[in-house]
Design a protein around this motif. Structure first.
Motif, PDB file in Angstrom:
ATOM      1  N   ALA A 153      72.523  25.830 -46.321  1.00 47.89           N
ATOM      2  CA  ALA A 153      72.202  27.235 -46.559  1.00 47.89           C
ATOM      3  C   ALA A 153      71.553  27.417 -47.936  1.00 47.89           C
ATOM      4  N   VAL A 154      72.103  26.737 -48.939  1.00 48.71           N
ATOM      5  CA  VAL A 154      71.529  26.820 -50.287  1.00 48.71           C
ATOM      6  C   VAL A 154      70.126  26.237 -50.299  1.00 48.71           C
ATOM      7  N   ARG A 155      69.949  25.122 -49.581  1.00 49.28           N
ATOM      8  CA  ARG A 155      68.627  24.491 -49.517  1.00 49.28           C
ATOM      9  C   ARG A 155      67.601  25.426 -48.883  1.00 49.28           C
ATOM     10  N   GLU A 156      67.995  26.134 -47.842  1.00 51.72           N
ATOM     11  CA  GLU A 156      67.075  27.073 -47.186  1.00 51.72           C
ATOM     12  C   GLU A 156      66.687  28.205 -48.132  1.00 51.72           C
ATOM     13  N   VAL A 157      67.650  28.684 -48.907  1.00 54.22           N
ATOM     14  CA  VAL A 157      67.347  29.732 -49.888  1.00 54.22           C
ATOM     15  C   VAL A 157      66.362  29.210 -50.928  1.00 54.22           C
ATOM     16  N   GLU A 158      66.590  27.975 -51.410  1.00 55.28           N
ATOM     17  CA  GLU A 158      65.688  27.374 -52.395  1.00 55.28           C
ATOM     18  C   GLU A 158      64.286  27.220 -51.826  1.00 55.28           C
ATOM     19  N   LEU A 159      64.192  26.783 -50.562  1.00 55.68           N
ATOM     20  CA  LEU A 159      62.886  26.640 -49.921  1.00 55.68           C
ATOM     21  C   LEU A 159      62.202  27.993 -49.765  1.00 55.68           C
ATOM     22  N   GLY A 160      63.004  29.018 -49.447  1.00 62.95           N
ATOM     23  CA  GLY A 160      62.435  30.358 -49.347  1.00 62.95           C
ATOM     24  C   GLY A 160      61.878  30.827 -50.679  1.00 62.95           C
ATOM     25  N   ASN A 161      62.632  30.587 -51.762  1.00 62.42           N
ATOM     26  CA  ASN A 161      62.145  30.952 -53.096  1.00 62.42           C
ATOM     27  C   ASN A 161      60.891  30.175 -53.460  1.00 62.42           C
ATOM     28  N   ALA A 162      60.886  28.872 -53.129  1.00 66.63           N
ATOM     29  CA  ALA A 162      59.722  28.033 -53.435  1.00 66.63           C
ATOM     30  C   ALA A 162      58.502  28.480 -52.648  1.00 66.63           C
ATOM     31  N   ALA A 163      58.704  28.833 -51.365  1.00 63.73           N
ATOM     32  CA  ALA A 163      57.593  29.289 -50.535  1.00 63.73           C
ATOM     33  C   ALA A 163      57.013  30.585 -51.080  1.00 63.73           C
ATOM     34  N   LEU A 164      57.896  31.487 -51.538  1.00 63.87           N
ATOM     35  CA  LEU A 164      57.439  32.745 -52.101  1.00 63.87           C
ATOM     36  C   LEU A 164      56.661  32.509 -53.389  1.00 63.87           C
ATOM     37  N   GLU A 165      57.197  31.621 -54.240  1.00 62.59           N
ATOM     38  CA  GLU A 165      56.519  31.297 -55.499  1.00 62.59           C
ATOM     39  C   GLU A 165      55.175  30.646 -55.224  1.00 62.59           C
ATOM     40  N   SER A 166      55.145  29.775 -54.189  1.00 61.62           N
ATOM     41  CA  SER A 166      53.921  29.061 -53.855  1.00 61.62           C
ATOM     42  C   SER A 166      52.818  30.001 -53.402  1.00 61.62           C
ATOM     43  N   SER A 167      53.206  31.143 -52.825  1.00 61.24           N
ATOM     44  CA  SER A 167      52.216  32.087 -52.324  1.00 61.24           C
ATOM     45  C   SER A 167      51.574  32.896 -53.441  1.00 61.24           C
ATOM     46  N   GLN A 168      52.183  32.870 -54.627  1.00 59.85           N
ATOM     47  CA  GLN A 168      51.610  33.592 -55.755  1.00 59.85           C
ATOM     48  C   GLN A 168      50.397  32.835 -56.273  1.00 59.85           C
ATOM     49  N   SER A 169      49.356  33.535 -56.637  1.00 63.75           N
ATOM     50  CA  SER A 169      48.080  32.890 -56.920  1.00 63.75           C
ATOM     51  C   SER A 169      47.908  32.466 -58.377  1.00 63.75           C
ATOM     52  N   THR A 170      48.550  33.133 -59.313  1.00 59.39           N
ATOM     53  CA  THR A 170      48.290  32.871 -60.726  1.00 59.39           C
ATOM     54  C   THR A 170      49.413  32.060 -61.363  1.00 59.39           C
ATOM     55  N   PRO A 171      49.145  30.834 -61.791  1.00 64.11           N
ATOM     56  CA  PRO A 171      50.176  30.029 -62.458  1.00 64.11           C
ATOM     57  C   PRO A 171      50.533  30.621 -63.822  1.00 64.11           C
ATOM     58  N   THR A 172      51.827  30.660 -64.113  1.00 61.52           N
ATOM     59  CA  THR A 172      52.296  31.140 -65.405  1.00 61.52           C
ATOM     60  C   THR A 172      53.453  30.267 -65.877  1.00 61.52           C
ATOM     61  N   GLY A 173      53.854  30.454 -67.134  1.00 61.90           N
ATOM     62  CA  GLY A 173      55.019  29.755 -67.659  1.00 61.90           C
ATOM     63  C   GLY A 173      54.677  28.448 -68.341  1.00 61.90           C
ATOM     64  N   VAL A 174      55.673  27.560 -68.388  1.00 58.98           N
ATOM     65  CA  VAL A 174      55.526  26.256 -69.047  1.00 58.98           C
ATOM     66  C   VAL A 174      55.440  25.162 -67.984  1.00 58.98           C
ATOM     67  N   LEU A 175      54.440  24.303 -68.102  1.00 50.31           N
ATOM     68  CA  LEU A 175      54.293  23.138 -67.227  1.00 50.31           C
ATOM     69  C   LEU A 175      54.619  21.895 -68.048  1.00 50.31           C
ATOM     70  N   LYS A 176      55.687  21.205 -67.665  1.00 45.41           N
ATOM     71  CA  LYS A 176      56.097  20.000 -68.389  1.00 45.41           C
ATOM     72  C   LYS A 176      55.629  18.776 -67.623  1.00 45.41           C
TER      73      LYS A 176
END
Length: 295
Positions: free
Chosen positions: A71-94
């Motif tokens: 269940a936690v993994r599905e939530v994480e995948l949902g968050n990742a999918a939502l983030e992936s759909s955003q077009s503009t990269p922001t934040g820190v890339l390490k």
């Protein structure tokens, strides 16, 4: 039920310690411990026995983990999918990369990436040591050779090729080399462990014995000595590109090439969706390389 506390419990079990879970979750260890304690109090059972030395999941904790992990993994995948759909990269890339690539290819890629995405900050870890991506919070690694950790995702960056190079002064002093057999009179700036090179002109193959006056375990040092005219060296094309552009290195036996010596990969932690900042960096890097690394 506190879903956040459940996610913390799952991460503790997966990480194997409170400290590592805290680093992965970017939380203070005290917060992680408090969330676990609150969840146990709410459930009325001990999920984990904690000592100063190690952590042990109870029988009840094992059962609860197996029910909650998916269940936690599905939530994480949902968050990742939502983030992936955003077009503009922001934040820190390490990013982590080996020294040779960090000194050559990477600066050109980062320049293009920062110019394209002004809201991004890049943090670099340049090291020949293999960095634990999850534990160190690294978004993307650039690595050469085969991938040993099957839990990571790899995407090909570019193929590795290496050829023979010398300074113009060295070639002028000793004359042009027409055939690999002419290299018997050459001095090499060599790398420890490489005694024979196999060259091909697409019709035949020839093994060349490498007799080195100087041996080094660092490619930048070998390159510098070659530019100074101390001999012929066998260097990856990406490493010699800037010196070729500057005219301080010229190819030796350009009709004879070495076979491919592997590839360089982008590597990131296993997940169904790469974040926008990672995807954008990978695409930028591929564009820079395809346009020519010597530009």
């Amino acid at each position: 039920m506190d879903l956040g506390a459940i996610a913390v419990f799952v991460k503790i079990v997966e990480a194997g310690s409170l400290s590592k879970a805290a680093r992965l979750l970017n939380m203070p260890k005290t917060t992680v411990s408090a969330k676990l304690a609150a969840l146990e109090k709410q459930l009325g059972v001990n999920l984990i026995h904690r000592t100063t030395r190690k952590l042990h999941v109870t029988e009840a904790g094992e059962k609860y983990f197996h029910h909650c992990a998916n269940a936690v993994r599905e939530v994480e995948l949902g968050n990742a999918a939502l983030e992936s759909s955003q077009s503009t990269p922001t934040g820190v890339l390490k990013i982590t990369a080996p020294v040779d690539i960090g000194h050559t290819v990477l600066p050109r890629v980062i320049r293009a990436y920062l110019a394209k995405y002004p809201d991004i900050t890049v943090e670099l870890v340049i090291s020949n040591q293999i960095v634990d991506l999850v534990e160190e919070g690294v978004d993307l690694a650039i690595r050469a050779g085969s991938l040993k950790d099957s839990s990571l995702i790899a995407k090909r960056f570019f193929d590795l090729h290496a050829n023979l190079w010398a300074s113009p002064a060295y070639v002028q002093r000793f004359g042009k080399f027409i055939h690999p057999k002419d290299l018997v009179k050459a001095a090499f700036v060599g790398r420890k462990g490489i005694d024979v090179l196999r060259l091909t002109n697409d019709k035949s193959e020839v093994d060349v014995l490498v007799v080195s006056r100087v041996l080094a375990d660092d490619l930048e040092t070998i390159k510098a000595l070659t530019i100074l005219g101390e001999g012929i060296s066998w260097l990856p094309d990406f490493l010699s590109a800037d010196a070729v552009e500057a005219g301080t290195l010229v190819p030796v036996l350009p009709q004879w090439k070495s076979k491919g010596i592997g590839a360089v990969y982008f590597v990131y932690a296993s997940q169904k969706y790469a974040s926008p900042k990672v995807r954008a960096f990978i695409q930028t890097a591929l564009d820079v390389v395809s346009s020519g690394m010597s530009k």
